[in-house]
Enzyme design. Structure first.
Site, PDB file in Angstrom:
ATOM      1  CD  GLU A 155      -3.005  -1.192   2.205  1.00 27.35           C
ATOM      2  OE1 GLU A 155      -2.788  -0.620   3.280  1.00 27.35           O
ATOM      3  OE2 GLU A 155      -4.070  -1.769   1.938  1.00 27.35           O
ATOM      4  CG  ASP A 179      -7.803  -5.333   5.103  1.00 29.91           C
ATOM      5  OD1 ASP A 179      -7.259  -5.533   6.194  1.00 29.91           O
ATOM      6  OD2 ASP A 179      -7.979  -4.206   4.618  1.00 29.91           O
ATOM      7  CD  GLU A 182      -9.841  -1.235   8.170  1.00 31.85           C
ATOM      8  OE1 GLU A 182      -8.921  -1.820   8.764  1.00 31.85           O
ATOM      9  OE2 GLU A 182      -9.740  -0.832   6.997  1.00 31.85           O
TER      10      GLU A 182
HETATM   11  O1  GCW Z   1      -6.728  -2.603   4.729  1.00 32.19           O
HETATM   12  C1  GCW Z   1      -5.867  -1.843   5.286  1.00 32.19           C
HETATM   13  C2  GCW Z   1      -6.464  -0.799   6.179  1.00 32.19           C
HETATM   14  C3  GCW Z   1      -5.366   0.226   6.316  1.00 32.19           C
HETATM   15  C4  GCW Z   1      -4.195  -0.476   7.026  1.00 32.19           C
HETATM   16  C5  GCW Z   1      -3.794  -1.696   6.201  1.00 32.19           C
HETATM   17  C6  GCW Z   1      -2.701  -2.495   6.874  1.00 32.19           C
HETATM   18  C7  GCW Z   1      -2.517   0.474   8.415  1.00 32.19           C
HETATM   19  O2  GCW Z   1      -7.620  -0.252   5.602  1.00 32.19           O
HETATM   20  O3  GCW Z   1      -5.831   1.304   7.061  1.00 32.19           O
HETATM   21  O4  GCW Z   1      -3.112   0.387   7.156  1.00 32.19           O
HETATM   22  O5  GCW Z   1      -4.887  -2.515   6.036  1.00 32.19           O
HETATM   23  O6  GCW Z   1      -3.038  -3.400   7.610  1.00 32.19           O
HETATM   24  O7  GCW Z   1      -1.539  -2.215   6.659  1.00 32.19           O
END
Ligand code: GCW
Length: 630
Positions: free
Chosen positions: A258, A333, A361
């Site tokens: 990411e 996730d 989340e």
């Molecule tokens: O899916 C994502 C979350 C992000 C998070 C990421 C991760 C910290 O939406 O907010 O970033 O996972 O776990 O690295």
């Protein structure tokens, strides 16, 4: 007589009505009158002196016991023995718990934590915001500035105490999307101050690091892990940290994921990146927790849930012995339901730890009452805790008065700690303990609310994403439904339609051997079950299979009927749960917490209805037209 009973009722009312704001969590002990405690002077003794009611307690060290364990016996007074002060402290908290719940102590038995590493991960940014935090600002950080603000030692002490009371022994103080600034001298100074508060409670500090810190802070032109200057930079940084914090735990790393930098930027592997850091930490016994949450880099285009195995399996065996791979419980996730991550089947030579998400989340955030222990226990049914070195939980803690936003979200923090200590505890046992400590022991309350807590996760799956649907959340904030969300400019893997592919004939993601073959990443006995639509558990049906709308479910209904049934069932559950709370629970507990929970449950009902209505309208727009439903 009449006067007496009126007085009694008045006192009862006053005690129930006493405002409570939830700040005491599950530690609502009444002050004792200088309890009789002898033996070692330590934090355990202080806690017991304040709160222990009853017989004398003796504290003693016993070198023959395992680390962090304790032994409580009751022969001529109560004694707690442990190898170290940390064990004594854990024993003290168990003893205090037993004042409410007698079964919390097993006299004469050695109690020892299951996982060696029981860690919280804070996704706290240095400016005080918290990624996926729903309970206010960070308790550690404030303004992201060259000079960090003074820490709030009172609050951090309370935090330490709460964690120690459930056996948590490590904490990562900053977000995995890490600012390089965390490793600057003024921040290390703050980390040192925090570590000094946490140390007596047996909690080590760890930091998330930014892989390109050598460039941002060190002014090098590269972060290539094979570059000698980069290696030297990290070695010097480790030395600097340990000179301030001798028992520093180590680093947590999100790399090439990411948008975060990583060894891949220099065509180096995750192993090469992790080993470089591991070598820097090794002289001080520090560890590297390297996250397997990667997608969209080296395996672009591949089914996202397969990418972690594709990336890490070829590297298994190449990591230093102080590296642990940290993997989310599911391969996508933190969805309300996922199958377990096949990384746990495929990585055999490198130590693993699981990352669970305590902050909700994708589970209604701090607005929904969703008790997560059943979800975590489901994971442990497939992945043995014995195969893991440690456990990490993404914290749901912030500066809100009640720490977690929703009073019932405290239960998830509690449950995480208790399962890290003993993963064989049942969800019911933990819910029961927590309710008694946090709210009330009265059976009318305890029975009703235990039931609600236990059912809540399945209900959430029902009203959000039943039968294996997944990632149909509103873009970015992940709160509401957006099954039609497809914004082409975002990566495909963030778009709901990519995950369900609904059309007039069918819905679901074919991950079987006729599709992406994600089922082949599981150990054969499980992969076989998932691969066959007839044996795949129905609660994961659309995760693994593409299914016609008129497919017959085991109960004889069609897929479309079943989907409607689940969405409605989920909503009805929230309505019933709210009614019970609203009409029946009020008299058992204090007004403030009752009301705050009540408001949130009302909101949960509305949000569940929104989920049902939006999703059924959207999926119905295909199913109702489908020739296969006729
Ligand atoms: O899916 C994502 C979350 C992000 C998070 C990421 C991760 C910290 O939406 O907010 O970033 O996972 O776990 O690295």
């Amino acid at each position: 007589m009449r006067r007496l009973s009126t007085l009694f009722l008045f006192l009862l009312f006053v005690s129930i009505a006493k405002a409570e704001d939830g700040s005491q969590l599950w530690l609502r002990y009444q002050l004792a009158n200088e309890a009789n405690v002898s033996g070692i002077e330590c934090l355990a003794a202080e806690e017991l002196k304040k709160f222990h009611i009853g017989k004398e307690v003796k504290l003693a060290l016993n070198a023959n016991l395992p680390e962090e364990s304790y032994l409580i016996s009751d022969e001529d007074g109560i004694s707690i023995q442990a190898k170290d002060k940390q064990g004594l402290l854990y024993g003290a908290y168990a003893l205090l718990r037993s004042q409410y719940i007698p079964s919390a102590v097993h006299m004469g038995q050695i109690e020892k934590p299951f996982f060696k590493l029981r860690i919280l991960n804070h996704w706290d940014n240095l400016d005080g915001s918290i990624e996926r935090g729903y309970a206010g600002k960070s308790i550690f950080w404030d303004l992201d500035d060259d000079q960090p603000k003074a820490i709030d030692s009172r609050l951090i002490t309370e935090y330490a105490r709460a964690n120690a009371s459930i056996g948590i022994n490590g904490t990562v103080l900053n977000n995995v999307n890490a600012s390089p600034r965390i490793l600057s001298a003024p921040y290390i100074q703050k980390v040192k101050e925090i570590a000094a508060i946490l140390r007596p409670y047996g909690i080590k500090v760890y930091l998330s690091i930014n892989f390109a810190s050598s460039m941002a802070l060190g002014k090098l032109k590269t972060a290539d892990p094979l570059d000698k200057r980069v290696q030297a930079w990290w070695k010097a940084k480790a030395k600097e940290i340990y000179s301030q914090i001798p028992d520093f735990g180590g680093f947590l790393v999100k790399a090439n994921s990411e948008g975060q930098p990583g060894p891949g930027d220099y065509h180096r592997t995750h192993a090469e990146g992790a080993n470089m850091l591991a070598d820097a930490l090794k002289p001080y016994k520090g560890i590297v927790m390297w996250r397997c949450f990667v997608y969209g880099a080296n395996h672009k285009g591949e089914d996202r849930v397969k990418q972690a195995v594709s990336e890490f399996k070829p590297l298994d065996g190449q990591f230093r012995d102080n590296v642990i791979l940290q993997t989310k419980n599911g391969p996508l996730d933190f969805q309300p339901r996922e199958p377990y991550s096949p990384v746990f089947d495929q990585i055999k030579q490198t130590p693993n730890m699981v990352e669970l998400q305590i902050t909700q989340e994708y589970l209604g955030q701090s607005r929904h009452l969703v008790y997560l222990a059943p979800m975590w226990k489901e994971f442990f049914q497939y992945v043995s805790p014995y195969s893991m070195k440690g456990i990490a939980g993404v914290a749901n803690i912030g500066k809100d008065r009640n720490w977690c936003g929703h009073h019932f979200s405290q239960a998830n923090w509690y449950a995480y700690g208790r399962l890290a200590w003993n993963p064989t505890l049942t969800s019911t046992e933990i819910a029961n303990e927590w309710l008694q400590l946090t709210f009330s022991k009265v059976p009318g309350f305890l029975d009703a609310m235990t039931k609600i807590m236990l059912e809540s996760r399945e209900a959430c799956v029902d009203y959000m994403m039943p039968l294996g649907l997944h990632h149909i959340f509103k873009f970015d904030h992940h709160y509401g439904p957006e099954p039609n969300g497809f914004i082409a400019r975002y990566p495909l893997e963030w778009c709901p339609v990519y995950y369900h592919k609904a059309n007039q004939d069918s819905v679901g993601f074919n991950r079987s051997s006729t599709g992406t073959n994600a089922t082949s990443q599981y150990r054969p006995e499980i992969g076989k079950i998932y691969d066959d639509i007839n044996t795949c558990p129905e609660n994961l049906l659309l995760w693994f299979h593409r299914v016609p709308w008129n497919y017959r479910m085991k109960d004889g209904s069609t897929l479309w009927e079943s989907l409607q049934y689940h969405y409605n069932k989920g909503v009805t559950w929230t309505e019933d749960a709210h009614n019970i709370w609203h009409n029946k629970m009020r008299h058992y507990i204090d007004q403030q917490r009752w009301q705050e929970v009540d408001q949130r449950m009302e909101h949960q009902v509305q949000n569940a209805r929104e989920w049902r209505d939006v999703c059924l309208k959207y999926f119905g727009s295909f199913a109702e037209k489908s020739t296969t439903t006729k």
